[in-house]
Write an enzyme that holds these catalytic residues in place. Structure first.
Site, PDB file in Angstrom:
ATOM      1  N   ASP A 180       0.872  -1.174   0.000  1.00 54.54           N
ATOM      2  CA  ASP A 180       0.000   0.000   0.000  1.00 54.54           C
ATOM      3  C   ASP A 180       0.908   1.223   0.000  1.00 54.54           C
ATOM      4  OD1 ASP A 180      -1.968  -1.886   0.362  1.00 54.54           O
ATOM      5  OD2 ASP A 180      -2.551  -1.238   2.372  1.00 54.54           O
ATOM      6  N   SER A 222       8.053   4.744   4.848  1.00 53.79           N
ATOM      7  CA  SER A 222       9.279   4.403   4.145  1.00 53.79           C
ATOM      8  C   SER A 222       8.997   4.174   2.675  1.00 53.79           C
ATOM      9  CB  SER A 222       9.948   3.188   4.775  1.00 53.79           C
ATOM     10  OG  SER A 222      11.313   3.158   4.391  1.00 53.79           O
TER      11      SER A 222
END
Length: 274
Positions: A86, A226
């Site tokens: 995602d 990240s």
């Protein structure tokens, strides 16, 4: 806070100790302790996280919550690569000089991989950047089937990967990162890289198998947003139209883990296989 740290002289002086792995390691100790449990519901409210996707269970710490798992049902076909996580996706062409212009920073594939010889394989190819934000699910998948030819870890610092930070620094080849090279019968050589970020002291790649199985979990990040990066060789993949439309536009588009990213290219053509 990030605006202050990355765009002012005083902020940049304060930034150096904050992006050190030691700072993220200390923060990780707190987030993994029971003292951090109070953050869970504030975090859910702040980022409007839909918890109906996850099983109802007690969390022993904030990191226990952050690394929670949900069921993902990957798309099933024989000619597609999948989105690994995602995220928000942006896509860049790798030029003949093995560079990309990303968020006002010039990136070289050789610096990103820390390997000039390997970088040459991706001249004229595509770089797919999947940027995870705190509200995203932080487990990630293998996007393709293949044989793992190389595993590599590169130590570095841990800048945030928010857009304002990427505009100020060439974040992705300064941050700690890990990658594998997958030899795929459909897509050629593909690099899958995980890039650490501010407060993400741990990239958890626990599968040391010699093969990549499309749709299976590769690992997860501990606390923080990240980035996952996929590198494809020239003519290695035809992205779906929505993703093809953002190549070199510096725009991002939302994606969900396990959906179709693109398909292999028939020899001698750029049309999708039917």
């Amino acid at each position: 806070m990030l605006n202050f740290l990355y765009t002012t002289a005083i902020g940049r002086l304060m930034l150096k100790p904050l992006v050190s792995p030691a700072f993220s390691k200390a923060a990780a100790g707190y987030f993994s302790s029971s003292l951090s449990k109070w953050l869970v519901y504030r975090y859910i409210d702040k980022y409007d996280i839909d918890m109906s996707e996850y099983s109802d269970m007690p969390y022993r710490s904030f990191n226990d919550f952050f690394t929670r798992q949900k069921e993902i049902k990957p798309a099933q076909d024989n000619v597609s690569a999948l989105t690994p996580c995602d995220a928000f996706l942006s896509v860049y062409t790798i030029s003949g000089t093995l560079t990309m212009n990303i968020k006002h920073s010039e990136y070289t594939i050789a610096d990103l991989l820390n390997d000039k010889e390997l970088a040459r394989r991706f001249e004229g190819g595509l770089c797919c950047v999947f940027r995870l934000e705190p509200q995203h699910y932080h487990h990630y998948l293998y996007p393709i089937d293949g044989t793992i030819k190389l595993r590599k870890r590169i130590d570095g610092v841990l800048h945030s990967v928010r857009p304002i930070c990427c505009e100020a620094y060439p974040v992705w080849f300064r941050n700690s990162r890990e990658y594998v090279v997958i030899d795929s019968p459909l897509f050629g050589n593909v690099v899958q890289m995980e890039v650490g970020a501010l407060l993400v002291g741990k990239i958890r790649n626990e599968n040391n198998s010699a093969t990549a199985a499309k749709g299976s979990e590769k690992g997860y990040f501990e606390y923080g947003g990240s980035t996952i990066i996929l590198l494809f060789e020239k003519d290695g993949i035809q992205l779906l139209p929505d993703y093809d439309a953002v190549i070199d536009t510096k725009k991002e588009t939302p994606v969900k883990a396990g959906r179709i990213l693109g398909q292999r290219i028939k020899r001698g053509t750029l049309h999708y296989e039917q």
